[in-house]
Design a protein around this motif. Sequence first.
Motif, short mmCIF file in Angstrom:
data_model
loop_
_atom_site.label_atom_id
_atom_site.label_comp_id
_atom_site.label_asym_id
_atom_site.label_seq_id
_atom_site.Cartn_x
_atom_site.Cartn_y
_atom_site.Cartn_z
N TRP A 165 12.53 2.24 18.96
CA TRP A 165 11.66 1.20 18.45
C TRP A 165 11.87 1.03 16.95
CZ3 TRP A 165 6.14 2.54 20.75
CH2 TRP A 165 6.19 2.42 22.16
N THR A 166 11.78 -0.17 16.50
CA THR A 166 11.87 -0.48 15.06
C THR A 166 10.65 -1.27 14.66
OG1 THR A 166 13.13 -2.50 15.53
CG2 THR A 166 14.39 -0.48 15.07
N LYS A 167 10.30 -1.15 13.38
CA LYS A 167 9.10 -1.82 12.90
C LYS A 167 9.33 -3.34 12.89
CE LYS A 167 7.44 1.95 9.99
NZ LYS A 167 7.07 2.38 8.62
N LYS A 168 8.22 -4.05 13.03
CA LYS A 168 8.29 -5.52 13.00
C LYS A 168 8.72 -6.01 11.62
CE LYS A 168 4.74 -7.71 14.64
NZ LYS A 168 3.33 -8.06 14.95
N GLN A 204 0.88 -2.89 16.93
CA GLN A 204 1.07 -3.84 15.84
C GLN A 204 2.26 -3.46 14.96
OE1 GLN A 204 -2.68 -3.92 13.77
NE2 GLN A 204 -3.79 -4.76 15.53
N THR A 205 2.46 -2.15 14.77
CA THR A 205 3.56 -1.69 13.92
C THR A 205 4.92 -2.02 14.53
OG1 THR A 205 2.19 0.12 13.07
CG2 THR A 205 4.59 0.33 12.78
N TYR A 206 5.03 -1.87 15.86
CA TYR A 206 6.34 -2.03 16.51
C TYR A 206 6.43 -3.26 17.40
CZ TYR A 206 7.12 2.66 14.77
OH TYR A 206 7.27 3.74 13.95
N GLY A 207 5.35 -4.03 17.48
CA GLY A 207 5.39 -5.25 18.27
C GLY A 207 5.62 -4.99 19.75
N VAL A 208 4.99 -3.92 20.28
CA VAL A 208 5.18 -3.59 21.69
C VAL A 208 3.88 -3.84 22.45
CG1 VAL A 208 6.97 -1.87 21.21
CG2 VAL A 208 4.55 -1.16 21.27
N ALA A 209 4.03 -4.01 23.75
CA ALA A 209 2.87 -4.17 24.63
C ALA A 209 2.50 -2.79 25.19
CB ALA A 209 3.22 -5.13 25.77
#
Length: 467
Positions: free
Chosen positions: A464-467, A418-423
Amino acid sequence: MSKSPLDRPIFRKLGETADRLGVEAYVVGGYVRDYFLHRPCTDIDVVVVGSGIELAQTIAEQVHTKVSVFKSFGTAMLRCDGWEVEFVGARKESYRSDSRKPIVENGTLEDDQLRRDFTINAMAFCLNQDRFGELVDPFDGMADLEKCLIRTPCDPDITFSDDPLRMIRAVRFATQLGFDIDDSTFDAIERNAQRLTIVSKERIVTELNKIMMSEVPSIGWVLFERSGLLKYVLPQLAALKGVERRAGKAHKDNFVHTMRVLDNISRNSDNLWLRWSALLHDIAKSQTKAFDPIQGWTFHGHEFLGAKMIASIFRYMKLPLNEHMKYVQKMVLLHMRPIALTQEEITDSAIRRLLFEAGDDIDDLMKLCSADITSGIDEKVKRYLENFEEVKRRMAEVEEKDRVRNFQPPISGDYIMQTYGVAPCRELGLIKTAIKDAILEGTISNEFEPARQMMERLAAEYGWTKK
């Protein structure tokens, strides 16, 4: 012992009803034996010279209870006044050599007593009013009770060939009651041991669990080994027997050691599966045994191979393939870990990992490890146990401080996604593992903020960057 073996109302009721039906009725087997041994018993086996089912159905109507009828076996069962009562018509049995299914015919009381496994289980009390309470003991079961002896009513070769499970039952009763097995009966077990292969594993394991829950379960396993039954019951355990010597160095007899561990654990726990863990903790030692000229005999990795063997052993023996099996696997896998901590500098990191892997079973694991400390040298045992107490003290300190038993890292996979919008992906798993390992190693504390900061550092490495 009660004033009379038949002073409960149920027995008068059975006798009066048998008289009205014109049949002879007897309490036989375990109840009679246990009365004389001052042992509690809630099961009553009733033999009827006539129809056991008819007597059961009549009693059930009188006491307004349900009766279970098994017509193909000629038996019936009901519960009354806290008793479980099983009824059977007196019968005689004969067997073919290749089958466990008997040819059953109606018989006399003595026919029925003769087909029973042991003299101490063949005694009967008459229930009919004119002979109420009379002991019928044609095979001197009382004498064998007084001698603490397990003996068959007829030729033991016939008894064991007819139903080979009786060999296991002989060992079970010897273990539970602390009795000896009559020499001729024991010799017949040795001669007929191979017949055990026609008996279902389910029937065998029922008896084994009773042996395992007895006060000194090693008695049973030693009798299995001495009689030749062990290779048919649990061949992997039989493989542990014996001592090999090379270049003047010998290893301990791992079967004898296992028996000591089993009895040690049984003095401190009535957990059936912890007892099975004790029996199987060194089960892979015969396969991992090696000789090194410098170190002597080694069994490297026996805990890892042993844990792998548990599933096949449970499957072979028809033990449950559920959480009980997984528990035994865990105990076997980890049984060396606490002992290893006594032989090195105890680090918080090592203790955290052990607490994490053992989880809620850590107390049982520590009992097993204490039981595993055996030696013929009392001073050596004393020293090991003192070191072990230090391990337990340090474990309590670490658990109080770090709360790692069954811990879940404060950063979850869902939170990272949820923090980084990754699967879900490989990098996600690497971050979770790194945070868990850092907590167990003591690099960071088991708290949200240090874990979040580590997550951000690792996420940045992956771009990775935060959403």
